[in-house]
Design a protein around this motif. Structure first.
Motif, PDB file in Angstrom:
ATOM      1  N   HIS A   1      -3.125   7.678   4.075  1.00  0.00           N
ATOM      2  CA  HIS A   1      -3.603   6.302   4.043  1.00  0.00           C
ATOM      3  C   HIS A   1      -4.799   6.101   4.969  1.00  0.00           C
ATOM      4  N   ILE A   2      -5.775   5.364   4.500  1.00  0.00           N
ATOM      5  CA  ILE A   2      -6.893   4.940   5.330  1.00  0.00           C
ATOM      6  C   ILE A   2      -7.113   3.457   5.122  1.00  0.00           C
ATOM      7  N   ARG A   3      -7.640   2.793   6.184  1.00  0.00           N
ATOM      8  CA  ARG A   3      -7.892   1.357   6.079  1.00  0.00           C
ATOM      9  C   ARG A   3      -9.284   1.141   5.512  1.00  0.00           C
TER      10      ARG A   3
ATOM     11  N   SER B   1       0.816  -1.225   0.000  1.00  0.00           N
ATOM     12  CA  SER B   1       0.000   0.000   0.000  1.00  0.00           C
ATOM     13  C   SER B   1       0.843   1.266   0.000  1.00  0.00           C
TER      14      SER B   1
END
Length: 399
Positions: free
Chosen positions: A396-398, A84
């Motif tokens: 970034h995000i989950r 990622s």
């Protein structure tokens, strides 16, 4: 406490070396007061209390060795970048505040503090009342070294607490404590475990065992037993129990030879009933409780054992988890023993007296840990840090 540069920490340690050397006479006079007030009947504790020029030289050497070691803080443990793009770095970090509770030994006031400070930890020192005068002057030396380099005395503090006050301090500490290390006998360790409200790392009892296998070289065996038992009876790495395989050639004569050598060295012997049939003048054990006992005296228990497996079972049941030895010329047998015995240090044809930070290449040590988390064995500079994850993203995000 804030992160200090390696240069700043090393300047404090340089100052401390000069101050201790300058204050030799003051330290010796303070220790003399402690020795005069001490009941000499407890020889092991008395030996630990003594400070002389050799001990002071050892303190200076410990400080210099720690100063010359690489700073253990902010070292990379791992560094990975995920698919990622998220970058994750695991680094070493200080514990924060460490408390050590110890009996007698004033040199712990130096070794524990120098290790904690170099690893960027604040340390609270709770020494025994028997070493009060010695510890007070050593704390003054530390405070002078800190203030000379524009640092707070709070980095290294000697706690003046009675038993009841220590109990309350452990249950309701006035500040956050991250780790407590009790360094002493079983009563002290139990007291701390029963009362502490934070993580406790156990520096456990010795009660070290030595197994003489069927094929052991007898000359090596006698040499190792003598050293492990008599070199320093006050050490937690001193030998307490010897298990002799009944299948060794000339078994009875070798037992009698060992008895004669140890008796000449003023070692008191206790034997199990099987060995007692051969060494008829020695005291036979009266209760199984003795198997759990750390002697800290010129005293040794000798027992007969039927096999390596039986010796391993005995050691794992009764020992303090500190150090164990096998005497054998069979490397495969030694490997099996060393793998199966659940001790912090296991030896093949060598004395337990090597379970020591300096002897094992660690340098000065805070204690010998018999715990399994987070470290077992000598607690040196590299072991006085924990870890911390640094995670770098870009929005970034989950999902």
């Amino acid at each position: 406490m804030k992160l200090l540069s390696s240069e700043t920490k090393n300047k404090v340690l340089d100052s401390m070396v000069s101050i201790i050397d300058r204050e030799r006479e003051t330290i010796l006079e303070a220790n003399k007061k402690d020795l005069e007030a001490f009941n000499k009947e407890d020889q092991a504790l008395y030996d630990r209390l003594v400070v002389n020029d050799t001990k002071i030289d050892g303190m200076i050497k410990a400080i210099e060795e720690v100063k010359n070691q690489e700073d253990p803080v902010d070292q990379d443990i791992s560094d990975i970048t995920l698919d990622s793009g998220l970058k994750i770095t695991n680094k070493t970090a200080p514990f924060g505040t460490i408390m050590i509770i110890y009996e007698s030994r004033p040199d712990v006031t130096i070794e524990a503090a120098v290790l904690a400070f170099k690893a960027n930890n604040k340390i609270l020192l709770k020494g025994g009342k028997e070493a009060l005068n010695s510890n007070i002057i050593l704390e003054k030396c530390w405070h002078e070294a800190l203030e000379k380099n524009a640092l707070s005395k709070e980095w290294i503090q000697l706690l003046h607490l009675k038993r009841e006050e220590t109990q309350e301090f452990l249950k309701n500490p006035p500040e956050k404590i991250d780790l407590i290390v009790p360094r002493g006998g079983e009563r002290l360790i139990k007291f701390v475990k029963d009362n502490a409200s934070c993580a406790v790392l156990i520096s456990g009892r010795g009660n070290n065992f030595l197994y003489v296998a069927e094929d052991a070289d007898w000359e090596k065996t006698v040499k190792v037993i003598i050293n492990a038992k008599t070199d320093k009876i006050s050490g937690c790495n001193a030998l307490d129990k010897v298990l002799i395989d009944k299948r060794i050639p000339d078994y009875e004569n070798k037992l009698k030879e060992l008895q004669a050598v140890l008796t000449q060295l003023n070692v008191e012997l206790v034997v199990d009933y099987k060995v007692g049939k051969i060494l008829t003048e020695e005291e036979v054990i009266k209760t199984q409780d003795i198997w759990f006992e750390e002697f800290l005296a010129m005293k040794l228990l000798i027992a007969e054992i039927s096999s390596e497996d039986a010796a391993i079972d005995m050691i794992n049941k009764f020992s303090g988890g500190h150090s164990a030895v096998i005497l054998t010329e069979n490397r495969a047998l030694a490997k099996q023993f060393m793998q199966q015995v659940d001790n912090a240090a296991v030896y093949h044809n060598a004395s337990t007296r090597f379970t020591d930070g300096g002897q094992m290449g660690v340098g000065a040590e805070l204690a010998i840990s018999t715990d399994k988390l987070h470290h077992r064995g000598p607690l040196g500079l590299k072991q006085l840090v924990t870890n911390k994850y640094y995670v770098y993203g870009d929005g970034h995000i989950r999902v």
